[in-house]
Design an enzyme around this catalytic site. Structure first.
Site, PDB file in Angstrom:
ATOM      1  N   ALA A  29       5.163   3.788  -4.706  1.00 45.20           N
ATOM      2  CA  ALA A  29       6.265   3.848  -3.746  1.00 45.20           C
ATOM      3  C   ALA A  29       6.781   2.444  -3.454  1.00 45.20           C
ATOM      4  O   ALA A  29       6.102   1.443  -3.725  1.00 45.20           O
ATOM      5  CB  ALA A  29       5.798   4.500  -2.435  1.00 45.20           C
ATOM      6  N   GLY A  53      -2.198   0.209  -5.995  1.00 45.42           N
ATOM      7  CA  GLY A  53      -1.898   0.115  -4.566  1.00 45.42           C
ATOM      8  C   GLY A  53      -3.107   0.527  -3.737  1.00 45.42           C
ATOM      9  O   GLY A  53      -4.202   0.756  -4.281  1.00 45.42           O
ATOM     10  N   GLN A  54      -2.918   0.620  -2.429  1.00 43.87           N
ATOM     11  CA  GLN A  54      -4.034   0.947  -1.527  1.00 43.87           C
ATOM     12  C   GLN A  54      -4.656   2.308  -1.863  1.00 43.87           C
ATOM     13  O   GLN A  54      -5.846   2.424  -2.126  1.00 43.87           O
ATOM     14  CB  GLN A  54      -3.551   1.023  -0.090  1.00 43.87           C
ATOM     15  CG  GLN A  54      -2.927  -0.202   0.495  1.00 43.87           C
ATOM     16  CD  GLN A  54      -2.744  -0.021   1.992  1.00 43.87           C
ATOM     17  OE1 GLN A  54      -3.722  -0.061   2.744  1.00 43.87           O
ATOM     18  NE2 GLN A  54      -1.532   0.194   2.438  1.00 43.87           N
ATOM     19  N   TRP A  59       0.496   4.892   8.883  1.00 42.39           N
ATOM     20  CA  TRP A  59      -0.278   3.672   9.191  1.00 42.39           C
ATOM     21  C   TRP A  59      -1.476   3.503   8.222  1.00 42.39           C
ATOM     22  O   TRP A  59      -2.620   3.358   8.651  1.00 42.39           O
ATOM     23  CB  TRP A  59      -0.800   3.724  10.628  1.00 42.39           C
ATOM     24  CG  TRP A  59       0.218   3.755  11.711  1.00 42.39           C
ATOM     25  CD1 TRP A  59       1.517   4.176  11.629  1.00 42.39           C
ATOM     26  CD2 TRP A  59       0.026   3.371  13.079  1.00 42.39           C
ATOM     27  NE1 TRP A  59       2.122   4.079  12.859  1.00 42.39           N
ATOM     28  CE2 TRP A  59       1.238   3.589  13.766  1.00 42.39           C
ATOM     29  CE3 TRP A  59      -1.060   2.868  13.800  1.00 42.39           C
ATOM     30  CZ2 TRP A  59       1.394   3.322  15.120  1.00 42.39           C
ATOM     31  CZ3 TRP A  59      -0.910   2.604  15.154  1.00 42.39           C
ATOM     32  CH2 TRP A  59       0.306   2.821  15.801  1.00 42.39           C
ATOM     33  N   TYR A  82      13.745   3.033   4.289  1.00 41.52           N
ATOM     34  CA  TYR A  82      12.474   3.506   3.727  1.00 41.52           C
ATOM     35  C   TYR A  82      12.289   5.002   4.032  1.00 41.52           C
ATOM     36  O   TYR A  82      12.028   5.801   3.133  1.00 41.52           O
ATOM     37  CB  TYR A  82      11.319   2.681   4.321  1.00 41.52           C
ATOM     38  CG  TYR A  82       9.937   3.228   4.013  1.00 41.52           C
ATOM     39  CD1 TYR A  82       9.392   3.138   2.740  1.00 41.52           C
ATOM     40  CD2 TYR A  82       9.169   3.841   5.012  1.00 41.52           C
ATOM     41  CE1 TYR A  82       8.128   3.639   2.459  1.00 41.52           C
ATOM     42  CE2 TYR A  82       7.903   4.340   4.745  1.00 41.52           C
ATOM     43  CZ  TYR A  82       7.391   4.238   3.466  1.00 41.52           C
ATOM     44  OH  TYR A  82       6.141   4.745   3.193  1.00 41.52           O
TER      45      TYR A  82
HETATM   46  N1  LIG Z   1       1.378   1.777   3.567  1.00 41.53           N
HETATM   47  C1  LIG Z   1       1.586   2.564   4.623  1.00 41.53           C
HETATM   48  O1  LIG Z   1       1.394   2.172   5.791  1.00 41.53           O
HETATM   49  C2  LIG Z   1       2.068   3.969   4.417  1.00 41.53           C
HETATM   50  C3  LIG Z   1       2.331   4.764   5.544  1.00 41.53           C
HETATM   51  C4  LIG Z   1       2.764   6.071   5.338  1.00 41.53           C
HETATM   52  C5  LIG Z   1       2.929   6.561   4.043  1.00 41.53           C
HETATM   53  N2  LIG Z   1       2.681   5.772   2.990  1.00 41.53           N
HETATM   54  C6  LIG Z   1       2.876   6.318   1.640  1.00 41.53           C
HETATM   55  O2  LIG Z   1       1.606   6.396   1.015  1.00 41.53           O
HETATM   56  C7  LIG Z   1       1.741   6.214  -0.397  1.00 41.53           C
HETATM   57  C8  LIG Z   1       0.761   5.154  -0.871  1.00 41.53           C
HETATM   58  O3  LIG Z   1       1.083   3.934  -0.191  1.00 41.53           O
HETATM   59  P1  LIG Z   1       0.278   2.585  -0.458  1.00 41.53           P
HETATM   60  O4  LIG Z   1       0.254   1.852   0.828  1.00 41.53           O
HETATM   61  O5  LIG Z   1      -0.992   2.876  -1.190  1.00 41.53           O
HETATM   62  O6  LIG Z   1       1.316   1.855  -1.428  1.00 41.53           O
HETATM   63  P2  LIG Z   1       1.178   0.424  -2.089  1.00 41.53           P
HETATM   64  O7  LIG Z   1      -0.130  -0.193  -1.730  1.00 41.53           O
HETATM   65  O8  LIG Z   1       2.448  -0.307  -1.816  1.00 41.53           O
HETATM   66  O9  LIG Z   1       1.099   0.802  -3.641  1.00 41.53           O
HETATM   67  C9  LIG Z   1       2.199   1.258  -4.362  1.00 41.53           C
HETATM   68  C10 LIG Z   1       1.942   0.908  -5.813  1.00 41.53           C
HETATM   69  O10 LIG Z   1       3.048   1.378  -6.602  1.00 41.53           O
HETATM   70  C11 LIG Z   1       3.354   0.360  -7.551  1.00 41.53           C
HETATM   71  N3  LIG Z   1       4.716   0.494  -8.067  1.00 41.53           N
HETATM   72  C12 LIG Z   1       5.842  -0.139  -7.629  1.00 41.53           C
HETATM   73  N4  LIG Z   1       6.889   0.221  -8.391  1.00 41.53           N
HETATM   74  C13 LIG Z   1       6.425   1.082  -9.330  1.00 41.53           C
HETATM   75  C14 LIG Z   1       7.034   1.764 -10.402  1.00 41.53           C
HETATM   76  N5  LIG Z   1       8.348   1.655 -10.663  1.00 41.53           N
HETATM   77  N6  LIG Z   1       6.268   2.552 -11.204  1.00 41.53           N
HETATM   78  C15 LIG Z   1       4.940   2.654 -10.955  1.00 41.53           C
HETATM   79  N7  LIG Z   1       4.301   2.040  -9.940  1.00 41.53           N
HETATM   80  C16 LIG Z   1       5.041   1.257  -9.136  1.00 41.53           C
HETATM   81  C17 LIG Z   1       3.168  -0.914  -6.750  1.00 41.53           C
HETATM   82  O11 LIG Z   1       3.110  -2.023  -7.595  1.00 41.53           O
HETATM   83  P3  LIG Z   1       3.599  -3.458  -6.986  1.00 41.53           P
HETATM   84  O12 LIG Z   1       2.639  -3.797  -5.909  1.00 41.53           O
HETATM   85  O13 LIG Z   1       3.537  -4.348  -8.189  1.00 41.53           O
HETATM   86  O14 LIG Z   1       5.007  -3.243  -6.468  1.00 41.53           O
HETATM   87  C18 LIG Z   1       1.851  -0.613  -6.051  1.00 41.53           C
HETATM   88  O15 LIG Z   1       0.742  -0.903  -6.864  1.00 41.53           O
HETATM   89  C19 LIG Z   1       3.215   5.885  -0.631  1.00 41.53           C
HETATM   90  O16 LIG Z   1       3.899   7.046  -0.990  1.00 41.53           O
HETATM   91  C20 LIG Z   1       3.713   5.432   0.720  1.00 41.53           C
HETATM   92  O17 LIG Z   1       5.094   5.661   0.903  1.00 41.53           O
HETATM   93  C21 LIG Z   1       2.242   4.483   3.136  1.00 41.53           C
END
Ligand SMILES: NC(=O)c1ccc[n+]([C@@H]2O[C@H](COP(=O)([O-])OP(=O)(O)OC[C@H]3O[C@@H](n4cnc5c(N)ncnc54)[C@H](OP(=O)(O)O)[C@@H]3O)[C@@H](O)[C@H]2O)c1
Length: 323
Positions: A74, A11-12, A164, A139
């Site tokens: 997540a 992920g990111q 964000w 969420y």
């Molecule tokens: N994105 C935002 O704007 C944002 C804002 C506030 C907080 N956050 C939090 O920051 C954290 C990182 O977010 P991010 O944006 O980096 O998330 P992301 O890019 O959606 O990456 C999440 C990763 O987890 C993988 N995943 C999904 N199901 C899984 C499982 N069962 N076991 C293991 N891995 C799994 C996903 O794979 P797939 O892609 O194949 O599903 C993806 O590679 C998260 O906790 C998120 O809630 C994010």
């Protein structure tokens, strides 16, 4: 030997941590007072380790001698979660508890990532960690369950709530805007939702510092700590609306890729109110996080969102958002 497991590594945030693997190992080893020597870092995503499978988590931790976990996995599809409570709850609510329980059983440490969406966004001032949570969406509710599940295990942990998030990796608002900007003459973006963007590269660097310091506190000093107090807020400095972020993204892209490059960023960004953008999940209108606590605890200097956005776009390649 210490062994760090990073979940959701494709992920990111996980990808930004992977990019900094060497820096991480060296920072961690420098602050490791136990002198256990070499640190191993395991980067896994769902293919290697499905964190919703508790047995698989326990086996992975045992077989690899995991001492620290950073949970970047997540369910982040905010609108999709409204129709998939079960899926979101499994991944955001229960799985963090499995990871934390596994760390508790080996006296390990876990850093968990959460979100500004645990708040309703009706507050007049930047949210402090101890303020009442009141998520508006599935969420947000499932992420709050995840925080509680981690705390309930009693394992050594930190929870970082961020907002964000964007990066060169994965899907995010900044990349969507860049893609739309080369396809369209104009785009509408809401200007009545206020927050602070977070460049995942900056967050990754802060996580390296936090895990190196907090994750290395000797077990004998742990007893007096109340781990519920170890929730921190983190975003870039400054404030903006999604409209401002889109506007600045296109301005920077135009600078980096002038017309001779073959890409045209002449798209107009039009400010609109949220009622013009009905979505299944209601977004908080005020998402600012107060970061005093994390800055004081780890002596962090957090960059302004504009300079971090510039850094991210400077590093970005057109194929990052066109494919
Ligand atoms: N994105 C935002 O704007 C944002 C804002 C506030 C907080 N956050 C939090 O920051 C954290 C990182 O977010 P991010 O944006 O980096 O998330 P992301 O890019 O959606 O990456 C999440 C990763 O987890 C993988 N995943 C999904 N199901 C899984 C499982 N069962 N076991 C293991 N891995 C799994 C996903 O794979 P797939 O892609 O194949 O599903 C993806 O590679 C998260 O906790 C998120 O809630 C994010």
């Amino acid at each position: 030997m210490s062994a760090i497991l990073i979940t959701g590594a494709c992920g990111q945030l996980g990808s930004e941590l992977r990019e900094r693997e060497r820096v991480f190992r060296s920072a961690f080893e420098q602050s490791d007072k136990s002198e256990t020597g070499f640190t191993k870092i395991f980067f896994t995503d769902i293919k290697e380790l499905d964190i919703c499978d508790q047995e698989a988590v326990n086996t992975f931790v045992q077989n690899n001698g995991i001492t620290h976990i950073i949970n970047c996995a997540a369910y982040t599809a905010v609108d999709r979660a409204e129709d998939d409570l079960t899926g979101a709850l499994k991944l955001n609510g229960f799985a963090p508890g499995y990871l934390a329980a596994a760390m508790k059983s080996v006296n390990g440490y876990m850093l968990h990532i959460s979100t500004d969406y645990v708040f309703d966004g009706n507050g007049p001032l930047p949210y402090r960690e101890e303020e009442r949570t009141s998520p508006l969406t599935t969420y947000g509710r499932t992420k709050l369950e995840g925080e509680k599940a981690v705390i309930a295990t009693g394992c050594r942990h930190n929870i970082i709530r961020t907002s964000w998030l964007y990066s060169c990796y994965g899907s995010n608002f900044v990349k969507t805007i860049l893609r739309l900007a080369i396809e369209k003459e104009s785009i509408n973006v809401v200007f009545d939702q206020i927050g602070s963007p977070t460049y995942a590269g900056d967050l990754a660097e802060s996580i390296i510092k936090i895990v190196s310091l907090s994750g290395n506190i000797p077990p004998c000093n742990q007893e007096e700590r109340n781990w519920e107090d170890y929730i921190y807020h983190y975003s870039n400095e400054g404030v903006c609306s999604w409209y401002d972020l889109a506007y600045e993204t296109i301005r920077l892209a135009k600078e980096k890729w002038p017309e001779e490059s073959g890409y045209r960023f002449n798209c107009k960004v039009l400010p609109v109110t949220s009622d013009k953008f009905p979505a299944p999940a209601k977004r908080p209108s005020f998402s600012l996080l107060n970061k005093d606590k994390v800055k004081a605890a780890f002596s962090l200097e957090i960059p302004h969102w504009r300079s971090s956005l510039e850094k991210c776009i400077r590093n970005m390649k057109t194929q990052d958002f066109t494919t």
